[in-house]
Scaffold this motif. Structure first.
Motif, PDB file in Angstrom:
ATOM      1  N   ALA A  47      -2.260  -8.510 -15.170  1.00 16.62           N
ATOM      2  CA  ALA A  47      -1.747  -7.312 -15.844  1.00 16.62           C
ATOM      3  C   ALA A  47      -2.782  -6.201 -15.927  1.00 16.62           C
ATOM      4  CB  ALA A  47      -1.260  -7.679 -17.247  1.00 16.62           C
ATOM      5  N   ALA A  48      -4.042  -6.523 -15.714  1.00 19.86           N
ATOM      6  CA  ALA A  48      -5.116  -5.535 -15.877  1.00 19.86           C
ATOM      7  C   ALA A  48      -5.498  -4.837 -14.579  1.00 19.86           C
ATOM      8  CB  ALA A  48      -6.355  -6.202 -16.476  1.00 19.86           C
ATOM      9  N   TYR A  49      -5.158  -5.437 -13.427  1.00 14.79           N
ATOM     10  CA  TYR A  49      -5.622  -4.897 -12.148  1.00 14.79           C
ATOM     11  C   TYR A  49      -4.444  -4.594 -11.225  1.00 14.79           C
ATOM     12  CZ  TYR A  49     -10.055  -6.749 -13.830  1.00 14.79           C
ATOM     13  OH  TYR A  49     -11.173  -7.018 -14.588  1.00 14.79           O
ATOM     14  N   PRO A  50      -4.175  -3.311 -10.934  1.00 17.18           N
ATOM     15  CA  PRO A  50      -3.057  -2.937 -10.051  1.00 17.18           C
ATOM     16  C   PRO A  50      -3.178  -3.516  -8.642  1.00 17.18           C
ATOM     17  CG  PRO A  50      -3.898  -1.020 -11.244  1.00 17.18           C
ATOM     18  CD  PRO A  50      -4.861  -2.133 -11.491  1.00 17.18           C
ATOM     19  N   SER A  51      -4.395  -3.859  -8.212  1.00 22.30           N
ATOM     20  CA  SER A  51      -4.598  -4.387  -6.861  1.00 22.30           C
ATOM     21  C   SER A  51      -3.883  -5.719  -6.643  1.00 22.30           C
ATOM     22  CB  SER A  51      -6.097  -4.557  -6.582  1.00 22.30           C
ATOM     23  OG  SER A  51      -6.715  -5.366  -7.570  1.00 22.30           O
ATOM     24  N   TRP A  52      -3.462  -6.382  -7.735  1.00 24.72           N
ATOM     25  CA  TRP A  52      -2.765  -7.654  -7.599  1.00 24.72           C
ATOM     26  C   TRP A  52      -1.384  -7.492  -6.963  1.00 24.72           C
ATOM     27  CZ3 TRP A  52      -4.152 -12.428  -7.345  1.00 24.72           C
ATOM     28  CH2 TRP A  52      -5.304 -12.873  -8.001  1.00 24.72           C
ATOM     29  N   LYS A  53      -0.768  -6.326  -7.059  1.00 26.61           N
ATOM     30  CA  LYS A  53       0.621  -6.155  -6.618  1.00 26.61           C
ATOM     31  C   LYS A  53       0.803  -6.556  -5.153  1.00 26.61           C
ATOM     32  CE  LYS A  53       4.468  -2.842  -6.561  1.00 26.61           C
ATOM     33  NZ  LYS A  53       4.799  -2.944  -5.128  1.00 26.61           N
ATOM     34  N   GLU A  54      -0.055  -6.061  -4.267  1.00 30.13           N
ATOM     35  CA  GLU A  54       0.082  -6.387  -2.848  1.00 30.13           C
ATOM     36  C   GLU A  54      -0.158  -7.869  -2.582  1.00 30.13           C
ATOM     37  OE1 GLU A  54      -1.382  -3.478   0.170  1.00 30.13           O
ATOM     38  OE2 GLU A  54      -2.271  -2.523  -1.603  1.00 30.13           O
ATOM     39  N   THR A  55      -1.101  -8.438  -3.311  1.00 30.22           N
ATOM     40  CA  THR A  55      -1.373  -9.868  -3.136  1.00 30.22           C
ATOM     41  C   THR A  55      -0.191 -10.710  -3.598  1.00 30.22           C
ATOM     42  OG1 THR A  55      -3.782  -9.689  -3.265  1.00 30.22           O
ATOM     43  CG2 THR A  55      -2.815 -11.781  -3.946  1.00 30.22           C
ATOM     44  N   ILE A  56       0.414 -10.356  -4.725  1.00 29.14           N
ATOM     45  CA  ILE A  56       1.574 -11.097  -5.231  1.00 29.14           C
ATOM     46  C   ILE A  56       2.743 -10.992  -4.254  1.00 29.14           C
ATOM     47  CG2 ILE A  56       3.279 -11.228  -7.091  1.00 29.14           C
ATOM     48  CD1 ILE A  56       1.029 -10.145  -8.940  1.00 29.14           C
ATOM     49  N   GLU A  57       2.961  -9.812  -3.710  1.00 31.80           N
ATOM     50  CA  GLU A  57       4.030  -9.645  -2.724  1.00 31.80           C
ATOM     51  C   GLU A  57       3.799 -10.539  -1.512  1.00 31.80           C
ATOM     52  OE1 GLU A  57       5.242  -4.960  -3.628  1.00 31.80           O
ATOM     53  OE2 GLU A  57       3.729  -5.449  -2.112  1.00 31.80           O
ATOM     54  N   LEU A  58       2.557 -10.635  -1.067  1.00 30.45           N
ATOM     55  CA  LEU A  58       2.219 -11.495   0.069  1.00 30.45           C
ATOM     56  C   LEU A  58       2.461 -12.961  -0.260  1.00 30.45           C
ATOM     57  CD1 LEU A  58       0.948 -12.115   2.822  1.00 30.45           C
ATOM     58  CD2 LEU A  58      -1.311 -11.929   1.733  1.00 30.45           C
TER      59      LEU A  58
END
Length: 369
Positions: free
Chosen positions: A292-303
């Motif tokens: 929840a703290a790092y927006p960079s997780w979004k692409e990794t979660i999608e992958l």
């Protein structure tokens, strides 16, 4: 602890001594800050109140140092540094990265860190297990009993890493693709490593925990130093004590399949194509993820969602896990495959200066997709 309304445009007038009377999880520097924050806090207050009811459960450990490592730190009557200093481990080797007063040394001598645990053989699990596991380990006490370690040993502070991986594997074996038919190999993608980059010797305990497998772990994250990108490490021993006549100093020719590690710098979604040239993962593990703290997780979660590979995340407290679960569900459109649960192998040393009054520990809560 910070005022829960800090950063809302009005400067704090003092220390956050005014605690929310309902949840008792947040505090404010003044009544005006408490009132201004209520519209935000009202949505989480009941949830935090419920989490605070479980404080004693989260703080429960079987160790003789439990009070010193949990309640005293949470109440500012002690610190992580004083805990380590009493055991002559403050700013020593791998233990220095558990100190709250020291930043990571990217130029640390890895070969020295792997060989030196700065413990006597009484406190280190540096010999082979006396028996194979007859059942899955479910808590620190079972692990300590199995490895014949006294409960005053602080070795769990470092062994949180391999035990958390072990627990993630046990929870996901039915979902791990081709694990039974891949020549007993488990490939694990380990996302966002930080201080464990300088505690890699701890991962050698997987030799005992998962003896039926050859474990390979790719540690991928922006914290990997540039000069260590691509570095490969073989671990073929358990914890090494300081006793010169201990069995851990004797050559061992029976472990033909070491635990192998590879370090890769960058975000997982950027390095993925390079990593999978050697094979796809059976499991993804992301410790203390802070989704929840790092927006960079979004692409990794999608992958990860597209891969359909089981992924286990951990975070420091239940509220952080709750916020992360909301992010995961929002990105994937799916419910958690592994609901939020307390990790029995969380680190038994409280985190200092938490934003909330909730107890916080490294790898405290687990959840997954």
């Amino acid at each position: 602890m910070e005022c829960a309304a800090k950063g809302r445009g009005i400067r704090c007038v003092g220390p956050p001594l005014r605690i929310c009377p309902r949840c008792k999880a947040v505090a404010y520097c003044s009544l005006s800050h408490q009132i201004s924050h209520w519209n935000d806090h009202r949505e989480e207050c009941e949830r935090l109140e419920e989490q605070m009811r479980n404080v004693d459960i989260v703080n429960e450990f079987p160790f003789t140092f439990r009070e010193e490592a949990t309640t005293q730190i949470c109440e500012n009557k002690g610190s992580r540094c004083t805990f380590l200093a009493r055991r002559n481990l403050h700013q020593i080797g791998m233990w220095s990265h558990e100190c709250s007063c020291r930043s990571l040394d990217v130029h640390a001598n890895l070969s020295v860190l792997i060989k030196c645990w700065n413990l006597s053989s009484m406190f280190a699990s540096c010999t082979d297990p006396v028996s194979s596991l007859s059942k899955q380990l479910s808590c620190w006490k079972e692990y300590y009993d199995w490895r014949s370690i006294p409960t005053d040993s602080p070795v769990a502070l470092l062994l949180q890493w391999p035990l958390t991986i072990y627990h993630a594997v046990q929870l996901n074996i039915p979902r791990m693709p081709n694990c039974e038919t891949s020549k007993q190999i488990i490939n694990i993608h380990y996302l966002g490593p930080d201080k464990e980059l300088f505690q890699v010797a701890a991962f050698g305990e997987l030799l005992a925990l998962l003896p039926q497998y050859h474990v390979h772990i790719d540690l991928v994250g922006p914290a990997v130093p540039e000069h260590r990108d691509g570095e490969r490490i073989n671990l073929d021993t358990f914890a090494c004590c300081d006793d010169g006549d201990c069995k851990c100093k004797m050559p061992n020719e029976t472990r033909s399949s070491p635990v192998t590690l590879q370090l890769l710098k960058g975000f997982y979604h950027d390095r993925f194509k390079d990593i999978v040239k050697d094979g796809f993962p059976h499991l993804i593990v992301a410790p203390n993820a802070g989704i929840a703290a790092y927006p960079s997780w979004k692409e990794t979660i999608e992958l990860i969602h597209l891969l359909n590979i089981p992924a286990v995340f951990t975070d420091f407290c239940e509220e952080a896990a709750h916020l992360a679960a909301s992010c995961l569900s929002s990105v994937t459109g799916c419910e958690l495959a592994l609901p939020i649960k307390l990790n029995p192998f969380r680190q038994p040393l409280a985190v200092e200066d938490s934003v909330l009054h909730l107890p916080c520990y490294s790898n405290c809560f687990m959840f997954g997709i």
